[in-house]
Design a protein around this motif. Structure first.
Motif, short mmCIF file in Angstrom:
data_model
loop_
_atom_site.label_atom_id
_atom_site.label_comp_id
_atom_site.label_asym_id
_atom_site.label_seq_id
_atom_site.Cartn_x
_atom_site.Cartn_y
_atom_site.Cartn_z
N LEU A 148 0.83 -1.21 0.00
CA LEU A 148 0.00 0.00 0.00
C LEU A 148 0.86 1.25 0.00
O LEU A 148 0.57 2.21 -0.73
CB LEU A 148 -0.94 0.01 1.20
CG LEU A 148 -2.15 -0.90 1.13
CD1 LEU A 148 -2.87 -0.96 2.48
CD2 LEU A 148 -3.11 -0.44 0.05
N GLU A 149 1.91 1.27 0.81
CA GLU A 149 2.80 2.44 0.86
C GLU A 149 3.44 2.68 -0.50
O GLU A 149 3.55 3.82 -0.95
CB GLU A 149 3.88 2.25 1.94
CG GLU A 149 3.33 2.37 3.33
CD GLU A 149 4.35 2.07 4.42
OE1 GLU A 149 4.17 2.58 5.54
OE2 GLU A 149 5.32 1.32 4.16
N ASP A 150 3.85 1.60 -1.17
CA ASP A 150 4.45 1.73 -2.49
C ASP A 150 3.44 2.29 -3.49
O ASP A 150 3.74 3.20 -4.25
CB ASP A 150 4.97 0.36 -2.97
CG ASP A 150 5.52 0.43 -4.38
OD1 ASP A 150 6.50 1.17 -4.60
OD2 ASP A 150 4.95 -0.24 -5.26
N THR A 151 2.23 1.74 -3.49
CA THR A 151 1.19 2.20 -4.41
C THR A 151 0.87 3.67 -4.17
O THR A 151 0.78 4.45 -5.12
CB THR A 151 -0.09 1.34 -4.26
OG1 THR A 151 0.24 -0.02 -4.56
CG2 THR A 151 -1.19 1.82 -5.19
N ILE A 152 0.71 4.05 -2.93
CA ILE A 152 0.39 5.43 -2.59
C ILE A 152 1.52 6.37 -3.01
O ILE A 152 1.28 7.46 -3.52
CB ILE A 152 0.05 5.57 -1.09
CG1 ILE A 152 -1.31 4.90 -0.81
CG2 ILE A 152 0.06 7.03 -0.64
CD1 ILE A 152 -1.64 4.74 0.66
N SER A 153 2.75 5.92 -2.84
CA SER A 153 3.89 6.78 -3.21
C SER A 153 3.97 7.00 -4.73
O SER A 153 4.50 8.00 -5.18
CB SER A 153 5.21 6.18 -2.71
OG SER A 153 5.58 5.05 -3.47
N ARG A 154 3.44 6.07 -5.51
CA ARG A 154 3.47 6.18 -6.97
C ARG A 154 2.16 6.72 -7.53
O ARG A 154 2.01 6.87 -8.74
CB ARG A 154 3.77 4.81 -7.61
CG ARG A 154 5.15 4.30 -7.30
CD ARG A 154 5.45 2.95 -7.92
NE ARG A 154 4.64 1.87 -7.37
CZ ARG A 154 3.70 1.20 -8.05
NH1 ARG A 154 3.47 1.49 -9.31
NH2 ARG A 154 3.01 0.24 -7.49
N ALA A 155 1.19 6.99 -6.67
CA ALA A 155 -0.15 7.37 -7.12
C ALA A 155 -0.20 8.79 -7.65
O ALA A 155 0.49 9.69 -7.17
CB ALA A 155 -1.15 7.22 -5.99
N ARG A 156 -1.02 8.94 -8.66
CA ARG A 156 -1.34 10.26 -9.20
C ARG A 156 -2.86 10.31 -9.30
O ARG A 156 -3.47 9.49 -9.98
CB ARG A 156 -0.71 10.45 -10.57
CG ARG A 156 -1.07 11.80 -11.16
CD ARG A 156 -0.26 12.12 -12.40
NE ARG A 156 -0.84 13.29 -13.02
CZ ARG A 156 -1.31 13.32 -14.25
NH1 ARG A 156 -1.23 12.25 -15.01
NH2 ARG A 156 -1.83 14.41 -14.75
N VAL A 157 -3.45 11.26 -8.59
CA VAL A 157 -4.90 11.40 -8.62
C VAL A 157 -5.28 12.11 -9.92
O VAL A 157 -4.74 13.15 -10.26
CB VAL A 157 -5.41 12.19 -7.38
CG1 VAL A 157 -6.90 12.41 -7.47
CG2 VAL A 157 -5.05 11.43 -6.11
N VAL A 158 -6.20 11.49 -10.63
CA VAL A 158 -6.62 12.01 -11.93
C VAL A 158 -7.82 12.93 -11.74
O VAL A 158 -8.82 12.55 -11.13
CB VAL A 158 -6.99 10.86 -12.88
CG1 VAL A 158 -7.47 11.39 -14.22
CG2 VAL A 158 -5.81 9.93 -13.08
#
Length: 158
Positions: A67-77
Motif C-alpha cells: 500500500l505504501e508503495d502504491t500510494i507513493s506512486r499514485a497520481r490522482v486524476v
C-alpha cells in the motif's frame, strides 16, 4: 517494487490511505496482542498460536508495504482534465460486441479500483488495454482468454 505511476480517482486514493491507516493502527496492535498472548503460553518452539500470529504479522507487513508503495506512486486524476474524445482512465465506454450484438458499459480504472460487478475494469486488463486511446466509432479486436472479440465503441463519457 514497480516504478510505474498508478492513476487513481480521488475516491480510490482515499480508500487506499484509509486502509493503510487502519492496518498500521488497529491491525498492528491486534496482532501484537496476539503474539504477546501466545508468548505468555510458554515454549515457542511448539506453539502453533505463536507461529500463526507471526505468519499473520508477516502478511500484514507485506500488505502495508504494498500500500505504501502504491500510494507513493499514485497520481490522482482530475476528471475535468481528461480528454473525453478518446477512451482513457476514468472514461465510461459503451461498446457493442459485434458477434453477439450485446452492449456493455465499462468504466476504465486502475487495477486497484477494478470491480467487474460495478462495470469498472482495469486499464491493465485485455479489454481495458484494447479500449485505451480509442475513439467513438472505432472497432477493436481484443484477445481474451476465450479467443478474440470485436468491439465497436458506441459512446465515451465521463
Amino acid at each position: 517494487m514497480s516504478k510505474k505511476t498508478v492513476y487513481l480517482t480521488e475516491e480510490g486514493f482515499q480508500e487506499l490511505k484509509d486502509e493503510l491507516h487502519f492496518l498500521k493502527t488497529k491491525e498492528r496492535a491486534r496482532i501484537a496482542d496476539a503474539i504477546a498472548e501466545a508468548r505468555a503460553k510458554g515454549d515457542l518452539s511448539e506453539n502453533a498460536e505463536y507461529d500463526a500470529a507471526k505468519e499473520e504479522q508477516g502478511k500484514l507487513e507485506a500488505r502495508i508495504s504494498k500500500l505504501e508503495d502504491t500510494i507513493s506512486r499514485a497520481r490522482v486524476v482530475d476528471e475535468s482534465e481528461v480528454d473525453d474524445s478518446k477512451a482513457y482512465i476514468l472514461s465510461k465506454v459503451t461498446v457493442e460486441n459485434l458477434s453477439t450484438g450485446a452492449e456493455q458499459v465499462y468504466t476504465l480504472v486502475n487495477e486497484q479500483e477494478a470491480d467487474v460487478s460495478e462495470g469498472k475494469i482495469s486499464v491493465e486488463s485485455p479489454v481495458g488495454k484494447g479500449l485505451l486511446g480509442q475513439e467513438e466509432g472505432d472497432e477493436v479486436d481484443i484477445k481474451v482468454p476465450a479467443g478474440t472479440i470485436t468491439l465497436r465503441i458506441t459512446d465515451i463519457t465521463r
